[in-house]
Scaffold this motif. Structure first.
Motif, PDB file in Angstrom:
ATOM      1  N   GLU A   1       0.865  -1.186   0.000  1.00  0.00           N
ATOM      2  CA  GLU A   1       0.000   0.000   0.000  1.00  0.00           C
ATOM      3  C   GLU A   1       0.898   1.232   0.000  1.00  0.00           C
ATOM      4  O   GLU A   1       1.874   1.293   0.755  1.00  0.00           O
ATOM      5  N   VAL A   2       0.574   2.196  -0.845  1.00  0.00           N
ATOM      6  CA  VAL A   2       1.303   3.460  -0.852  1.00  0.00           C
ATOM      7  C   VAL A   2       0.433   4.507  -0.174  1.00  0.00           C
ATOM      8  O   VAL A   2      -0.709   4.733  -0.566  1.00  0.00           O
ATOM      9  N   ARG A   3       0.978   5.107   0.879  1.00  0.00           N
ATOM     10  CA  ARG A   3       0.255   6.173   1.566  1.00  0.00           C
ATOM     11  C   ARG A   3       1.237   7.129   2.215  1.00  0.00           C
ATOM     12  O   ARG A   3       2.281   6.730   2.721  1.00  0.00           O
ATOM     13  N   ASN A   4       0.896   8.402   2.160  1.00  0.00           N
ATOM     14  CA  ASN A   4       1.656   9.450   2.857  1.00  0.00           C
ATOM     15  C   ASN A   4       3.153   9.402   2.565  1.00  0.00           C
ATOM     16  O   ASN A   4       3.980   9.585   3.461  1.00  0.00           O
ATOM     17  N   GLY A   5       3.493   9.128   1.309  1.00  0.00           N
ATOM     18  CA  GLY A   5       4.903   9.175   0.924  1.00  0.00           C
ATOM     19  C   GLY A   5       5.670   7.893   1.092  1.00  0.00           C
ATOM     20  O   GLY A   5       6.881   7.869   0.845  1.00  0.00           O
TER      21      GLY A   5
ATOM     22  N   GLU B   1       8.303  -2.034  -7.499  1.00  0.00           N
ATOM     23  CA  GLU B   1       7.200  -1.084  -7.602  1.00  0.00           C
ATOM     24  C   GLU B   1       7.533   0.234  -6.909  1.00  0.00           C
ATOM     25  O   GLU B   1       7.240   1.321  -7.419  1.00  0.00           O
ATOM     26  N   ALA B   2       8.156   0.150  -5.737  1.00  0.00           N
ATOM     27  CA  ALA B   2       8.526   1.362  -5.011  1.00  0.00           C
ATOM     28  C   ALA B   2       9.474   2.232  -5.828  1.00  0.00           C
ATOM     29  O   ALA B   2       9.339   3.461  -5.879  1.00  0.00           O
ATOM     30  N   LEU B   3      10.444   1.592  -6.489  1.00  0.00           N
ATOM     31  CA  LEU B   3      11.400   2.342  -7.309  1.00  0.00           C
ATOM     32  C   LEU B   3      10.725   3.039  -8.479  1.00  0.00           C
ATOM     33  O   LEU B   3      11.197   4.083  -8.940  1.00  0.00           O
ATOM     34  N   ALA B   4       9.631   2.475  -8.961  1.00  0.00           N
ATOM     35  CA  ALA B   4       8.954   3.025 -10.135  1.00  0.00           C
ATOM     36  C   ALA B   4       8.006   4.167  -9.781  1.00  0.00           C
ATOM     37  O   ALA B   4       7.438   4.797 -10.677  1.00  0.00           O
ATOM     38  N   ARG B   5       7.844   4.451  -8.489  1.00  0.00           N
ATOM     39  CA  ARG B   5       6.864   5.451  -8.057  1.00  0.00           C
ATOM     40  C   ARG B   5       7.557   6.630  -7.384  1.00  0.00           C
ATOM     41  O   ARG B   5       8.378   6.462  -6.499  1.00  0.00           O
ATOM     42  N   ASP B   6       7.160   7.831  -7.807  1.00  0.00           N
ATOM     43  CA  ASP B   6       7.697   9.039  -7.180  1.00  0.00           C
ATOM     44  C   ASP B   6       7.043   9.317  -5.836  1.00  0.00           C
ATOM     45  O   ASP B   6       7.578  10.099  -5.036  1.00  0.00           O
TER      46      ASP B   6
END
Length: 262
Positions: free
Chosen positions: A9-13, A42-47
């Motif tokens: 889950e991506v949240r708050n940076g 996935e984390a590396l691909a997301r700003d």
């Protein structure tokens, strides 16, 4: 349908990576290793994932490697154990060198391979009820994920040998005193405390934080004079970044900087 062994889950940076085998106390399986590896991609691909948070579902952070895979009881035959341990070690090494900060949010037991996961994270926040232990000695095993190397570097040889030889589980407060845990919080406050820490880090230059991590990790393995030279080389490289220009402009204009990681 079998539940995913890793939930993201991506949240708050932050990209939160949750080990999700609660019935097995989040023991590490081949599927879990592959799942965490994909989550890091996935984390590396997301700003919007400037920090990675690793935690566990249920009452354990991670109780270590699933022993049925360590014993080689896999569909791939006797070589399955070596393949599993090789993949796990590669993941641990990747976590330690990951170019973004990695926070361990230790919600419960962190044992054996679970402790080795914690050792590869940059920062560690733990719930008050969490317990840490090497535990390999309890089963006649040896650390195979770098525990005998990283643990004494983090908490000193004497403390590391005590944990390794006795197999004892010790409270989070003891690991805070030893220097492995950055902060111990009340059980119900762990997620909030991690969110606060993520917010502080995510507001900084992603490029600067990444390069700081590299300098610290590399410097620990080098003589002081070599590490100091490497620091100067990195500083010279960093002077050409957009983030340093933005940081200085924000200081001049008395505003919050808007870092992009370039």
């Amino acid at each position: 349908m079998e539940e995913k062994s890793v939930i993201t889950e991506v949240r708050n940076g932050a990209m939160w990576i949750t080990l999700n085998r609660p019935a097995a106390m989040n023991a590490i399986s081949p599927d879990m290793v592959a799942g965490v590896d994909r989550a890091l991609d996935e984390a590396l691909a997301r700003d919007d994932a400037r920090v990675v948070v690793l935690t566990g579902a249920g009452r354990a952070f991670c109780a270590g490697a699933d022993l049925k895979f360590v014993r080689g009881e896999t569909s791939s035959g006797p070589s399955g154990s070596a393949q599993f341990l090789g993949a796990l070690l590669a993941l641990l090494n990747r976590l330690e060198r990951f170019p973004r900060p990695v926070i361990a949010a230790v919600n419960g037991l962190a044992l054996a391979g679970g402790l080795e996961l914690v050792l590869c994270c940059d920062l560690v926040l733990a719930a008050q009820s969490a317990r840490f232990g090497d535990a390999h000695a309890n089963y006649g095993l040896l650390p195979g994920g770098g525990g005998s190397v990283r643990l004494p570097r983090k908490i000193g040889a004497a403390r590391a040998k005590y944990l390794m030889f006795t197999g004892e589980f010790v409270p989070a407060a003891a690991m805070e005193t030893a220097g492995l845990v950055n902060r111990v919080v009340e059980d119900g406050q762990l997620a909030g405390a991690v969110d606060e820490l993520v917010a502080k880090i995510a507001a900084k230059s992603p490029l600067g934080v990444s390069r700081m991590k590299t300098l610290v990790n590399d410097g620990l393995e080098q003589p002081v004079e070599v590490a100091l030279r490497q620091e100067l080389v990195m500083v010279a490289l960093h002077e050409h970044s957009e983030d340093i220009a933005e940081g200085l402009a924000a200081f001049q204009e008395k505003r919050a900087p808007r870092f992009t990681g370039r």
